[in-house]
Motif scaffolding. Structure first.
Motif, PDB file in Angstrom:
ATOM      1  N   SER A   1       3.635  -1.902  -8.992  1.00 48.60           N
ATOM      2  CA  SER A   1       3.589  -1.351  -7.632  1.00 48.60           C
ATOM      3  C   SER A   1       2.710  -2.238  -6.766  1.00 48.60           C
ATOM      4  O   SER A   1       1.899  -3.016  -7.259  1.00 48.60           O
ATOM      5  N   GLY A   2       2.892  -2.114  -5.458  1.00 42.76           N
ATOM      6  CA  GLY A   2       2.067  -2.838  -4.503  1.00 42.76           C
ATOM      7  C   GLY A   2       2.228  -2.223  -3.128  1.00 42.76           C
ATOM      8  O   GLY A   2       3.302  -1.736  -2.781  1.00 42.76           O
TER       9      GLY A   2
ATOM     10  N   GLY B   1      -1.913  -1.554   5.930  1.00 41.40           N
ATOM     11  CA  GLY B   1      -1.800  -1.806   7.360  1.00 41.40           C
ATOM     12  C   GLY B   1      -0.376  -1.783   7.877  1.00 41.40           C
ATOM     13  O   GLY B   1      -0.132  -1.420   9.034  1.00 41.40           O
ATOM     14  N   TRP B   2       0.576  -2.167   7.031  1.00 39.60           N
ATOM     15  CA  TRP B   2       1.982  -2.178   7.438  1.00 39.60           C
ATOM     16  C   TRP B   2       2.806  -1.134   6.695  1.00 39.60           C
ATOM     17  O   TRP B   2       3.955  -0.877   7.055  1.00 39.60           O
ATOM     18  N   GLY B   3       2.246  -0.571   5.637  1.00 39.41           N
ATOM     19  CA  GLY B   3       2.948   0.467   4.890  1.00 39.41           C
ATOM     20  C   GLY B   3       4.144  -0.038   4.111  1.00 39.41           C
ATOM     21  O   GLY B   3       5.070   0.725   3.844  1.00 39.41           O
ATOM     22  N   ASP B   4       4.143  -1.329   3.745  1.00 34.87           N
ATOM     23  CA  ASP B   4       5.274  -1.866   2.990  1.00 34.87           C
ATOM     24  C   ASP B   4       4.828  -2.488   1.670  1.00 34.87           C
ATOM     25  O   ASP B   4       3.642  -2.450   1.325  1.00 34.87           O
ATOM     26  N   SER B   5       5.776  -3.061   0.933  1.00 38.66           N
ATOM     27  CA  SER B   5       5.491  -3.623  -0.381  1.00 38.66           C
ATOM     28  C   SER B   5       6.292  -4.908  -0.558  1.00 38.66           C
ATOM     29  O   SER B   5       6.960  -5.382   0.376  1.00 38.66           O
ATOM     30  N   TYR B   6       6.236  -5.469  -1.750  1.00 36.46           N
ATOM     31  CA  TYR B   6       7.004  -6.681  -2.045  1.00 36.46           C
ATOM     32  C   TYR B   6       8.492  -6.336  -2.171  1.00 36.46           C
ATOM     33  O   TYR B   6       8.866  -5.205  -2.463  1.00 36.46           O
ATOM     34  N   ASP B   7       9.340  -7.333  -1.948  1.00 32.84           N
ATOM     35  CA  ASP B   7      10.780  -7.167  -2.149  1.00 32.84           C
ATOM     36  C   ASP B   7      11.149  -7.421  -3.607  1.00 32.84           C
ATOM     37  O   ASP B   7      11.957  -6.697  -4.191  1.00 32.84           O
ATOM     38  N   GLU B   8      10.547  -8.468  -4.162  1.00 31.70           N
ATOM     39  CA  GLU B   8      10.826  -8.840  -5.555  1.00 31.70           C
ATOM     40  C   GLU B   8       9.630  -9.608  -6.115  1.00 31.70           C
ATOM     41  O   GLU B   8       9.000 -10.394  -5.406  1.00 31.70           O
ATOM     42  N   PHE B   9       9.332  -9.357  -7.372  1.00 27.65           N
ATOM     43  CA  PHE B   9       8.232 -10.030  -8.074  1.00 27.65           C
ATOM     44  C   PHE B   9       8.827 -10.676  -9.318  1.00 27.65           C
ATOM     45  O   PHE B   9       9.476  -9.997 -10.114  1.00 27.65           O
TER      46      PHE B   9
END
Length: 238
Positions: A196-197, A201-209
């Motif tokens: 998870s991530g 401040g923007w309320g988003d996360s990574y698309d792909e790791f």
């Protein structure tokens, strides 16, 4: 004229007094008790489940105005816990009070692999060779020398302070709310996966790791991460 003025003041005072009395009576008439659901989660709020074992939800009990409402509690997420897949799972128990006000409690279930003994806890520094790449323009922005902390939560699962390597937090000067804190998983083969991530401040996360690995000889963590549909981060930590 003076008598009319005094009479007007007297009449206004009487009307104000009557209005105040009516307001008080209305408050007494309309007042009522609001009962909220009281939820009592059974078992631990944070549960550890070894991989390959069986998970049984301890459940939750509840009361409303002294009455048992356990059978009315809604459970969300219990069926999603996979004891064969390491990571964090969240179970929410909720119920509605007498006036429609909701109440809820949440349990975190952590499935982990106790056979992973490698501990990558440490204070890391972003190394030369790290960069941010823009898909549209092809522009590459190298960066290095920013601190990242990794800390073990349970065997094989670690908290990381900024998956973007301090790019927005420190380099851009946006501050801690623009660091992507999260959790990563280390396997017995020293592969690294993201669990998870989140960037508050923007309320988003990574698309792909992807391409995550740990080199025990050099104590180096390396991975690639796509973000915001427009960029790739290549991170080297040592």
């Amino acid at each position: 004229m003076k008598k009319i003025y005094l009479f007007g003041l007297l009449l206004a005072g009487v009307l104000l007094g009557l209005t105040s009395c009516n307001d008080d009576n209305d408050e007494l008439t309309d007042s009522r008790l609001t009962y909220y659901a009281n939820l009592q989660m059974q078992g631990d709020e944070f549960m550890l489940v070894p991989i390959g074992s069986t998970f049984v939800d301890p459940g939750c009990t509840g009361t409303l105005a002294g009455e048992d409402i356990t059978d009315k509690i809604m459970v969300d997420g219990a069926d999603e816990v996979d004891p064969n897949s390491p990571g964090f799972y969240y179970i929410t128990y909720s119920a509605v009070g007498s006036d429609g006000y909701p109440a809820s409690v949440e349990r975190t279930v952590c499935v982990y692999d106790p056979s992973v003994t490698t501990d990558i806890t440490g204070e890391y520094i972003v190394q030369n060779g790290s960069y941010r790449y823009w898909f549209a323009s092809g522009a590459t922005v190298p960066f290095s020398d920013y601190p990242v902390t990794i800390e073990r939560v349970v065997p094989g699962i670690f908290a990381i302070s900024d998956m973007m390597g301090g790019y927005y937090d420190v380099r851009a000067g946006y501050g801690p709310r623009y660091a992507m804190s999260g959790y990563i998983q280390l396997t017995g083969d020293n592969e690294i996966f993201a669990l998870s991530g989140i960037v508050p401040g923007w309320g988003d996360s990574y698309d792909e790791f992807y391409n995550g690995s740990y080199d025990p000889e050099s104590s180096t963590v390396t991975y690639d991460m796509d973000y915001a549909g427009s960029m790739q981060f290549h991170i080297i930590l040592q």
